[in-house]
Scaffold this motif. Sequence first.
Motif: not given
Length: 759
Positions: A20, A664-665, A714
Amino acid sequence: MASKPPAGDPVQDAPQVTEPKHAAAGLPAIGHTLRIAQQQMGVRRTALTLLRVNQKDGFDCPGCAWPEPEHRHTAEFCENGAKAVAEEATLRRVTPDFFAAHPVSDLAGRSGYWLGQQGRLTHPMYLPEGGDHYEPVDWQRAFDIVAEELKDLASPDEAVFYTSGRTSNEAAFLYQLFARELGTNNLPDCSNMCHESSGSALSETIGVGKGSVLLDDLYQADLIIVAGQNPGTNHPRMLSALEKAKSNGAKIITVNPLPEAGMERFKNPQTPQGMLKGAALTDLFLQIRLGGDQALFRLLNKLILATEGAVDETFVAEHTHGFEEFAAAARAADWDETLTATGLTRDSIDEALRMVLASKRTIVCWAMGLTQHKHSVPTIREVVNFLLLRGNIGRPGAGVCPVRGHSNVQGDRTMGIFERPAPAFLDALEKEFGFAPPREHGYDVVRAIRALRDGEAKVFFAMGGNFVSASPDTDVTEAAMRRARLTVHVSTKLNRSHVVTGARALILPTLGRTERDLQGSGEQFVTVEDSMGMVHASRGRLEPASTHLLSEPAIVARLARQVLGEGSATPWEEFEKDYASVRDRIARVIPGFEDFNARVADPAGFALPHAPRDERRFTTATGKANFTAAPVEYPALPAGRLLLQTLRSHDQYNTTIYGLDDRYRGIKNGRRVVLVNPDDARELKIADGSYVDLVGEWKDGVERRAPGFRVVHYPTARGCAAAYYPETNVLVPLDATADTSNTPASKSVVVRLEQSTAD
């Protein structure tokens, strides 16, 4: 030049995953904006159109509701706003030939992305009962069909009139007027699914269901708390305001289960320094467990009460009610319970307290991360308690800031789009128009779906939006829509709601925000209200996508005359001809809009009155701002399960999918991904890159399954997972809603992960 739409649905079975990002905007945002805009509009149209977005003599962005500053940049738009404009101003067209080539059964198997990429609708289209192809019809025939079905109803309450947040003030006012003259308050809207919890909590506690701050307040704040919100994707221009606040000395606390690039660092594309280095925004990141916000603010309130001199005792004594009961509840807050509910450390909460006590002017901003839980309303009430304690409502640089989503969602509610209208509003409507509006409350979104499911509603009419994809419990919602006698959608582009239909269906194509609106008295403009209660004009400049389009006000006015007949004394023809006549009536019905036409002539617009902000006057049941003392709640999580929140990707606005990436991720070429904390994944023995089915668990025992999601390790909060909607709306039970507001609880869904057959 503009490119053609995709011929087939892209394959999404192998999303690519990288690390990210830790900064938002900058050169990548500029490049992506220009690429998308050129694909949809071509080079020349891109330049002409984007330079008019959010300008004082231009059109309001059809994306989010973030306000414009007094002094505007030449490029006063963000990446996602540019995508919204490009999709509306696209050169691609969906003509009758498209529908002749694509039966509804084919379109129903396509993704929302593919449907949206086909372009602008050009003609009214009709799906007859038993048919599988939409057919072109003229406008008169379309209105006849709607009138036939409405007149055949046993009661006006068998009709549902839904509104999207894109609808202008003028169209919304006419729409609610038509529905109420017909005889129903069945006026659900997209607010029911997002900030209804905010309105419910704020109306009870401060007397106004809207935020109490203006942009200048953010610039003057000492401390800004951003809770349950991702501005970098959902309200990117907010980052500029936060950057300015930081440069003025403000501190920022971010409260969120996910780290988000925009709140880490903002690379402002308007300045060389911003492009090169950017500005760090967050001073303290509280990575909270989903649904733990009420417990956090309750403990902070306990600690404020325990700090000598921290409470604004003069404000509390003069302007508030219920302090003693609240204080007793706050003092009983338990550290251990709070740490369990929030997943935070004691040190991080102590640091937050130090920042709170050092601030004389504090603002709390929030979005769906606070509003879409069972206990959302008491959570927001606790935020209000937090601000009241130190007198942070009704003075510059302080207050509540619920950040609204769609561009005029707040304005539509102001115009009367509400299933539970205030008696004073109905009294004013009756006095102005000479008919007795219905007084019985109507259906909100969840109740409307139940009514359609149960055969109690038979006609569904939508002013914009994508109701089927936006609503919870997808299978239940789609089955409910298919039980309707008629479904009607006023739309600019194709979406899934057009292919999940009643026995008969209509698509009514309308002008977009970017397009010139010529009526009998000449060129028209419409108005919108932003998230901070500023009202201003919006003037489209492009030629309409088709000569067969009607404006939203024209559609409502013509339909109303067709349905209500000459017995209606309302001057519908005058309203269609000249929108100024609509604004004259708004001025006489809705407080704060006095002399509407003259005031909106100011290019900067005008601010609606807000008694708590303007004069520390609280129009609540007690006549004061109300402290509250609800029990602390937070979601229970059984062993071996995760708490799922639904969210947007960066290539998405509400249910509109612009692309298949979430830059963005670190996600590319796919949306069926689930973000899982690596420690949780190891405990569950789920490898990064494996494929799982997400299976919802709720008290009704019904299995709700979203199959084939790639697991992405994540840095989420422990015990929490995240995945994109609308793909995961299937997991949100229709009856799992927030107390009081009835908003779907889409941010706290208990799921188990099962190995997928797609693995």
